[in-house]
Design an enzyme around this catalytic site. Sequence first.
Site, PDB file in Angstrom:
ATOM      1  N   SER A  34      10.908  12.007 -33.347  1.00  0.00           N
ATOM      2  CA  SER A  34      10.198  12.437 -34.565  1.00  0.00           C
ATOM      3  C   SER A  34      10.004  11.287 -35.529  1.00  0.00           C
ATOM      4  O   SER A  34       9.138  11.360 -36.398  1.00  0.00           O
ATOM      5  CB  SER A  34      11.015  13.504 -35.302  1.00  0.00           C
ATOM      6  OG  SER A  34      11.268  14.591 -34.486  1.00  0.00           O
ATOM      7  N   ASN A  60       4.764  16.663 -40.068  1.00  0.00           N
ATOM      8  CA  ASN A  60       5.904  16.490 -40.964  1.00  0.00           C
ATOM      9  C   ASN A  60       5.491  15.846 -42.290  1.00  0.00           C
ATOM     10  O   ASN A  60       6.130  16.064 -43.320  1.00  0.00           O
ATOM     11  CB  ASN A  60       7.018  15.681 -40.290  1.00  0.00           C
ATOM     12  CG  ASN A  60       7.740  16.529 -39.252  1.00  0.00           C
ATOM     13  OD1 ASN A  60       7.698  17.761 -39.302  1.00  0.00           O
ATOM     14  ND2 ASN A  60       8.394  15.886 -38.292  1.00  0.00           N
ATOM     15  N   HIS A  81       5.186  14.353 -29.142  1.00  0.00           N
ATOM     16  CA  HIS A  81       6.133  14.943 -30.091  1.00  0.00           C
ATOM     17  C   HIS A  81       5.991  16.460 -30.136  1.00  0.00           C
ATOM     18  O   HIS A  81       5.001  16.986 -30.662  1.00  0.00           O
ATOM     19  CB  HIS A  81       5.886  14.333 -31.478  1.00  0.00           C
ATOM     20  CG  HIS A  81       6.818  14.819 -32.535  1.00  0.00           C
ATOM     21  ND1 HIS A  81       6.403  15.209 -33.778  1.00  0.00           N
ATOM     22  CD2 HIS A  81       8.155  14.984 -32.526  1.00  0.00           C
ATOM     23  CE1 HIS A  81       7.445  15.584 -34.501  1.00  0.00           C
ATOM     24  NE2 HIS A  81       8.527  15.471 -33.752  1.00  0.00           N
TER      25      HIS A  81
HETATM   26  N1  LIG Z   1      15.708  18.845 -33.171  1.00  0.00           N
HETATM   27  C1  LIG Z   1      14.458  18.866 -33.596  1.00  0.00           C
HETATM   28  O1  LIG Z   1      14.071  19.710 -34.417  1.00  0.00           O
HETATM   29  C2  LIG Z   1      13.455  17.875 -33.053  1.00  0.00           C
HETATM   30  C3  LIG Z   1      12.088  18.162 -33.144  1.00  0.00           C
HETATM   31  C4  LIG Z   1      11.153  17.269 -32.588  1.00  0.00           C
HETATM   32  C5  LIG Z   1      11.611  16.101 -31.999  1.00  0.00           C
HETATM   33  N2  LIG Z   1      12.946  15.823 -31.937  1.00  0.00           N
HETATM   34  C6  LIG Z   1      13.364  14.593 -31.253  1.00  0.00           C
HETATM   35  O2  LIG Z   1      13.869  14.943 -29.971  1.00  0.00           O
HETATM   36  C7  LIG Z   1      14.894  14.029 -29.596  1.00  0.00           C
HETATM   37  C8  LIG Z   1      16.145  14.828 -29.221  1.00  0.00           C
HETATM   38  O3  LIG Z   1      16.503  15.630 -30.295  1.00  0.00           O
HETATM   39  P1  LIG Z   1      17.467  16.889 -30.076  1.00  0.00           P
HETATM   40  O4  LIG Z   1      17.440  17.642 -31.368  1.00  0.00           O
HETATM   41  O5  LIG Z   1      17.128  17.579 -28.796  1.00  0.00           O
HETATM   42  O6  LIG Z   1      18.868  16.148 -29.916  1.00  0.00           O
HETATM   43  P2  LIG Z   1      20.247  16.697 -29.282  1.00  0.00           P
HETATM   44  O7  LIG Z   1      21.321  15.974 -29.978  1.00  0.00           O
HETATM   45  O8  LIG Z   1      20.254  18.202 -29.264  1.00  0.00           O
HETATM   46  O9  LIG Z   1      20.169  16.216 -27.765  1.00  0.00           O
HETATM   47  C9  LIG Z   1      20.165  14.871 -27.394  1.00  0.00           C
HETATM   48  C10 LIG Z   1      20.668  14.759 -25.967  1.00  0.00           C
HETATM   49  O10 LIG Z   1      20.499  13.419 -25.523  1.00  0.00           O
HETATM   50  C11 LIG Z   1      21.580  13.124 -24.667  1.00  0.00           C
HETATM   51  N3  LIG Z   1      21.692  11.682 -24.496  1.00  0.00           N
HETATM   52  C12 LIG Z   1      22.246  10.764 -25.336  1.00  0.00           C
HETATM   53  N4  LIG Z   1      22.156   9.528 -24.791  1.00  0.00           N
HETATM   54  C13 LIG Z   1      21.503   9.667 -23.606  1.00  0.00           C
HETATM   55  C14 LIG Z   1      21.118   8.755 -22.590  1.00  0.00           C
HETATM   56  N5  LIG Z   1      21.356   7.441 -22.688  1.00  0.00           N
HETATM   57  N6  LIG Z   1      20.487   9.236 -21.499  1.00  0.00           N
HETATM   58  C15 LIG Z   1      20.231  10.572 -21.368  1.00  0.00           C
HETATM   59  N7  LIG Z   1      20.589  11.483 -22.300  1.00  0.00           N
HETATM   60  C16 LIG Z   1      21.215  11.035 -23.411  1.00  0.00           C
HETATM   61  C17 LIG Z   1      22.785  13.786 -25.335  1.00  0.00           C
HETATM   62  O11 LIG Z   1      23.851  13.947 -24.423  1.00  0.00           O
HETATM   63  C18 LIG Z   1      22.170  15.103 -25.796  1.00  0.00           C
HETATM   64  O12 LIG Z   1      22.309  16.112 -24.810  1.00  0.00           O
HETATM   65  C19 LIG Z   1      15.056  13.081 -30.770  1.00  0.00           C
HETATM   66  O13 LIG Z   1      14.345  11.907 -30.491  1.00  0.00           O
HETATM   67  C20 LIG Z   1      14.441  13.820 -31.946  1.00  0.00           C
HETATM   68  O14 LIG Z   1      13.868  12.955 -32.912  1.00  0.00           O
HETATM   69  C21 LIG Z   1      13.875  16.691 -32.437  1.00  0.00           C
END
Ligand SMILES: NC(=O)c1ccc[n+]([C@@H]2O[C@H](COP(=O)([O-])OP(=O)(O)OC[C@H]3O[C@@H](n4cnc5c(N)ncnc54)[C@H](O)[C@@H]3O)[C@@H](O)[C@H]2O)c1
Length: 288
Positions: A121, A193, A142
């Site tokens: 994001s 956003n 995204h």
């Molecule tokens: N949560 C939201 O509302 C949202 C919305 C849009 C985009 N995003 C983006 O999505 C991405 C993930 O966000 P999230 O909320 O799902 O996070 P999260 O913390 O729920 O999940 C992240 C996952 O990545 C894994 N991880 C960490 N290092 C890793 C590696 N080297 N290889 C493989 N897996 C690995 C972790 O174990 C975890 O399961 C981020 O880049 C965030 O900016 C999040």
Amino acid sequence: MRQINKILVVGAGAMGSQIGMVAALAGYRVTVQDISADMLAAARRQLTERMDSSVAKGRRTRDDADAALARLTFTTSLEDGAADADFVIEAATEKLETKRKIFAALGRAAPAHAILATNSSTLGSSKVAEDSGRPEQVCNMHFFNPALVMKCVEVVRHDTTSQATVDTTLDLARSLGKAPVLINREVPGFVANRLMGALRDEALRLYADGIASVADIDTAAKTALGHPMGPFELMDLVGLDVSYLIRQATFEETGDPADLPHPALTELYDQGNYGRKTGKGWYSYDPQ
Ligand SMILES: NC(=O)c1ccc[n+]([C@@H]2O[C@H](COP(=O)([O-])OP(=O)(O)OC[C@H]3O[C@@H](n4cnc5c(N)ncnc54)[C@H](O)[C@@H]3O)[C@@H](O)[C@H]2O)c1
């Protein structure tokens, strides 16, 4: 344009697990990879429960749900997951160093034709493009939370993203039943956003200037603009800590004092009142 058969999703958290399910429901073979076997197990369990629930509600047939779940595999090995991937969606933890390492590994492990997209994001794909060794095949794709429900997908190109990469990513999003939005240049917050941020900033100003109450501003957003939630309700849902930290990170990137978190938001953040998750934010919540 090359046909996409197999998709790798890196990261099985809130976003990655649902993005994997969206792709499997659309008929793609999908591998979800995570460094944590526990996260993979939790993702598998939660997705199975979600499919059971949508079958019970009559939203899809048992056969469709089972077929989609059968197209999903889970692994801790990035190399295995990437080996036959045509398209990769990285949704790992929001840390630049983590993502840079993932893109370097994907550059080595994924087939030469594979497109590598990040769901980040806040981090533009230009920050990881060179690490992959194939910068023209890198962009942001995204999704919005919850990815199984939200229709918008922002496709953000960086300076050297090729047109073929953009076109394939837009087509992929459409094939997932999403409504893609193309963003021609990396800007903090992309489009959705930023729009939300502008509304939130104005809401905070109106409240801080004593023009209207939190509840009345939320009411106006819902009843005049048709928003499902008011800006204050949404901040409480997302977490005031998240809103505060994103703003702080934007300020650190731009150095523009106008990007600093609003003092009213900072006050609640400093008090540890983060919204629903702590029981108090702009509103108070019953712990039940
Ligand atoms: N949560 C939201 O509302 C949202 C919305 C849009 C985009 N995003 C983006 O999505 C991405 C993930 O966000 P999230 O909320 O799902 O996070 P999260 O913390 O729920 O999940 C992240 C996952 O990545 C894994 N991880 C960490 N290092 C890793 C590696 N080297 N290889 C493989 N897996 C690995 C972790 O174990 C975890 O399961 C981020 O880049 C965030 O900016 C999040």
